[in-house]
Write a protein that holds these residues in place. Structure first.
Motif, PDB file in Angstrom:
ATOM      1  N   HIS A  11      16.163   0.035   6.298  1.00 14.04           N
ATOM      2  CA  HIS A  11      15.746   1.161   7.093  1.00 14.04           C
ATOM      3  C   HIS A  11      16.235   2.081   8.139  1.00 14.04           C
ATOM      4  O   HIS A  11      16.660   3.089   8.084  1.00 14.04           O
ATOM      5  N   ARG A  12      17.369   0.982   8.665  1.00 15.26           N
ATOM      6  CA  ARG A  12      18.319   1.879   9.729  1.00 15.26           C
ATOM      7  C   ARG A  12      19.296   2.743   9.255  1.00 15.26           C
ATOM      8  O   ARG A  12      19.621   3.861   9.647  1.00 15.26           O
ATOM      9  N   ARG A  14      18.704   4.151   5.919  1.00 12.89           N
ATOM     10  CA  ARG A  14      18.060   5.395   5.545  1.00 12.89           C
ATOM     11  C   ARG A  14      17.472   6.280   6.305  1.00 12.89           C
ATOM     12  O   ARG A  14      17.759   7.369   6.008  1.00 12.89           O
ATOM     13  N   ALA A  15      17.168   5.740   7.585  1.00  9.44           N
ATOM     14  CA  ALA A  15      16.522   6.763   8.468  1.00  9.44           C
ATOM     15  C   ALA A  15      17.664   7.718   8.965  1.00  9.44           C
ATOM     16  O   ALA A  15      17.549   8.988   9.167  1.00  9.44           O
ATOM     17  N   VAL A  16      18.794   7.138   9.386  1.00  8.87           N
ATOM     18  CA  VAL A  16      19.786   7.954   9.839  1.00  8.87           C
ATOM     19  C   VAL A  16      20.572   8.819   8.595  1.00  8.87           C
ATOM     20  O   VAL A  16      20.928  10.045   9.063  1.00  8.87           O
ATOM     21  N   ILE A  18      18.736  10.032   6.150  1.00  7.14           N
ATOM     22  CA  ILE A  18      17.878  11.042   6.008  1.00  7.14           C
ATOM     23  C   ILE A  18      17.655  12.203   7.150  1.00  7.14           C
ATOM     24  O   ILE A  18      17.756  13.409   6.853  1.00  7.14           O
ATOM     25  N   ALA A  19      17.865  11.602   8.472  1.00  7.75           N
ATOM     26  CA  ALA A  19      17.767  12.811   9.797  1.00  7.75           C
ATOM     27  C   ALA A  19      19.120  13.453   9.546  1.00  7.75           C
ATOM     28  O   ALA A  19      19.048  14.729   9.723  1.00  7.75           O
ATOM     29  N   ALA A  30      19.512  12.994  16.218  1.00 12.70           N
ATOM     30  CA  ALA A  30      18.949  11.975  15.129  1.00 12.70           C
ATOM     31  C   ALA A  30      18.933  10.787  16.450  1.00 12.70           C
ATOM     32  O   ALA A  30      17.866  10.112  16.184  1.00 12.70           O
ATOM     33  N   GLN A  33      15.617  11.325  18.378  1.00 16.63           N
ATOM     34  CA  GLN A  33      14.622  11.151  17.603  1.00 16.63           C
ATOM     35  C   GLN A  33      14.283   9.713  16.987  1.00 16.63           C
ATOM     36  O   GLN A  33      13.135   9.034  17.309  1.00 16.63           O
ATOM     37  N   LEU A  34      15.338   8.760  17.095  1.00 16.66           N
ATOM     38  CA  LEU A  34      15.266   7.540  16.450  1.00 16.66           C
ATOM     39  C   LEU A  34      15.413   6.502  17.652  1.00 16.66           C
ATOM     40  O   LEU A  34      15.037   5.277  17.451  1.00 16.66           O
TER      41      LEU A  34
END
Length: 86
Positions: A11-12, A14-16, A18-19, A30, A33-34
Motif C-alpha cells: 500500500h505505501r 502504491r499510494a504514493v 498513484i498520487a 501527496a 494527503q497521505l
C-alpha cells in the motif's frame, strides 16, 4: 498489466505512485494527503518506481521503455520545496 502490478505493490508504494505519477500531485501535496513527511514520500516514490520497473521487466516489457516512462512521470512531478528563482 500496469494496474495488476500496481495492485500487487504494498500500500505505501502504491499510494504514493498513484498520487504522484497518476494523479499528478507534487511530493508535498501527496505528503499532506497521505499524512507523511515529504522525505518519506520521496523515498517511497523512488523505491516504488524501482519495484514497479522490476515487475514490468519480469512481465516482458523492454527495460529501457519502462525506465524512460518512469523517468517521464518523474519529470512531470513538481516539488513544492524547489526554489522558483533557481
Amino acid at each position: 498489466i500496469l494496474d495488476a502490478e500496481l495492485a500487487r505493490l504494498p500500500h505505501r508504494y502504491r499510494a504514493v505512485l498513484i498520487a504522484c505519477c497518476l494523479e499528478g500531485q507534487s511530493r508535498d501535496e501527496a505528503a499532506r494527503q497521505l499524512g507523511w513527511s515529504a522525505g518519506r514520500v520521496k523515498g517511497l516514490l523512488e523505491r516504488g518506481r524501482e519495484l514497479l520497473r522490476q515487475r514490468l521487466v519480469r512481465r516482458g516489457f523492454d527495460p529501457e521503455t519502462v525506465r524512460s516512462t518512469l523517468r517521464s512521470a518523474a519529470a512531470n512531478e513538481t516539488d513544492d520545496l524547489s526554489d522558483p528563482t533557481e
